[in-house]
Write an enzyme that holds these catalytic residues in place. Sequence first.
Site, mmCIF file in Angstrom:
data_model
loop_
_atom_site.group_PDB
_atom_site.id
_atom_site.type_symbol
_atom_site.label_atom_id
_atom_site.label_comp_id
_atom_site.label_asym_id
_atom_site.label_seq_id
_atom_site.Cartn_x
_atom_site.Cartn_y
_atom_site.Cartn_z
ATOM 1 N N ASP A 67 3.992 6.316 2.594
ATOM 2 C CA ASP A 67 4.355 5.418 3.684
ATOM 3 C C ASP A 67 5.831 5.022 3.626
ATOM 4 O O ASP A 67 6.510 5.257 2.619
ATOM 5 C CB ASP A 67 3.463 4.160 3.684
ATOM 6 C CG ASP A 67 3.213 3.597 2.275
ATOM 7 O OD1 ASP A 67 3.996 3.917 1.356
ATOM 8 O OD2 ASP A 67 2.256 2.843 2.098
ATOM 9 N N ASN A 136 -5.648 -7.036 0.177
ATOM 10 C CA ASN A 136 -6.674 -6.986 1.223
ATOM 11 C C ASN A 136 -7.432 -5.652 1.208
ATOM 12 O O ASN A 136 -8.187 -5.357 2.123
ATOM 13 C CB ASN A 136 -6.031 -7.212 2.601
ATOM 14 C CG ASN A 136 -4.979 -6.156 2.925
ATOM 15 O OD1 ASN A 136 -4.789 -5.198 2.174
ATOM 16 N ND2 ASN A 136 -4.309 -6.316 4.039
ATOM 17 N N HIS A 138 -6.004 -2.599 1.233
ATOM 18 C CA HIS A 138 -5.357 -1.458 1.893
ATOM 19 C C HIS A 138 -4.981 -0.379 0.879
ATOM 20 O O HIS A 138 -4.764 -0.666 -0.302
ATOM 21 C CB HIS A 138 -4.153 -1.880 2.754
ATOM 22 C CG HIS A 138 -2.927 -2.308 2.032
ATOM 23 N ND1 HIS A 138 -2.087 -3.292 2.503
ATOM 24 C CD2 HIS A 138 -2.353 -1.891 0.875
ATOM 25 C CE1 HIS A 138 -1.079 -3.447 1.683
ATOM 26 N NE2 HIS A 138 -1.216 -2.610 0.668
ATOM 27 N N GLU A 143 -4.510 -0.625 6.823
ATOM 28 C CA GLU A 143 -4.912 -2.022 6.746
ATOM 29 C C GLU A 143 -6.382 -2.198 7.140
ATOM 30 O O GLU A 143 -6.940 -1.344 7.837
ATOM 31 C CB GLU A 143 -4.023 -2.857 7.680
ATOM 32 C CG GLU A 143 -2.529 -2.849 7.306
ATOM 33 C CD GLU A 143 -2.194 -3.799 6.147
ATOM 34 O OE1 GLU A 143 -2.954 -3.855 5.165
ATOM 35 O OE2 GLU A 143 -1.146 -4.462 6.218
HETATM 36 C C1 F6R Z 1 2.923 1.576 -1.300
HETATM 37 C C2 F6R Z 1 1.573 1.485 -0.799
HETATM 38 C C3 F6R Z 1 0.789 0.227 -0.883
HETATM 39 C C4 F6R Z 1 0.840 -0.398 -2.282
HETATM 40 C C5 F6R Z 1 0.045 -1.706 -2.311
HETATM 41 C C6 F6R Z 1 0.137 -2.383 -3.653
HETATM 42 O O1 F6R Z 1 3.451 2.865 -1.091
HETATM 43 O O2 F6R Z 1 1.104 2.432 -0.266
HETATM 44 O O3 F6R Z 1 -0.552 0.495 -0.564
HETATM 45 O O4 F6R Z 1 0.329 0.500 -3.213
HETATM 46 O O5 F6R Z 1 0.528 -2.567 -1.323
HETATM 47 O O6 F6R Z 1 1.454 -2.792 -3.858
HETATM 48 P P1 F6R Z 1 1.934 -3.350 -5.278
HETATM 49 O O7 F6R Z 1 1.756 -2.217 -6.229
HETATM 50 O O8 F6R Z 1 3.375 -3.717 -5.099
HETATM 51 O O9 F6R Z 1 1.051 -4.499 -5.587
#
Ligand code: F6R
Length: 238
Positions: A67, A136, A138, A143
Amino acid sequence: MVLIRENDFDEMSRCAADLIAAQLKRKPDSVLGLATGSSPLGVYRRLIELYEAGKVDFSRAYAVNLDEYCGLPATHPESYAYFMKENFFDHINIKPENTFIPNGNAADPVAECVRYDHLIGWLGGIDLQLLGIGFNGHVGFNEPSRHFIDETHRVKLTASTLEANGRFFPDGKPPAYAITVGMKTIMRAKTVVLIAGEEKFEIVKRAFTGAVTPEVPASILLDHPNAAVIYTGKETIE
Ligand code: F6R
């Protein structure tokens, strides 16, 4: 899908890095699906160590990121393009031309999403997908929603994600939109490795002990034939 409990962040990172190193040993031209955020930092550090010790070789590997935010230049320190160079690609021998990330600044985001899905198809799909998980549930920026979205798409980030990611931005405000690969790319990956530190224990428990639901997108991994969820926390999740 299997759940693997490790004692702490370092052991979790080491376990995931070892799986990636083993994947590259088996198939040096593997297509690695990669994530950003704080969760994979230890994995990237460990892979850099293995590379410096001559134990892993990225010269034939491909990297496809999950992403990217919309509206941040690639040179912005919080863009995921910058993050990947800074934390991983600039320290290993992957060829820059073999690394891919959605263009969050594309004039036509729909065309960019189609291009990204074609690119992944052209590469033959993902061999090993590394994932973090949002508070959440994701994965990528898929989402919580009333249905799973298969394709790469532009997404309006939820309040939970904006709050969680605000910590990386001086004004506390990340961009409101991002481009993310869809659930089909993730579910078609031959192997999936999801890592979750202690702070994610509750969502890991919720995602992987209940039913598959788009309200908790990561739960779909329960149906993946070769997924490992590596987590840390005080209890073992059964
Ligand atoms: C990032 C991504 C997100 C993160 C998730 C957890 O490329 O795809 O799904 O893996 O938001 O983020 P952290 O590791 O910062 O808690």
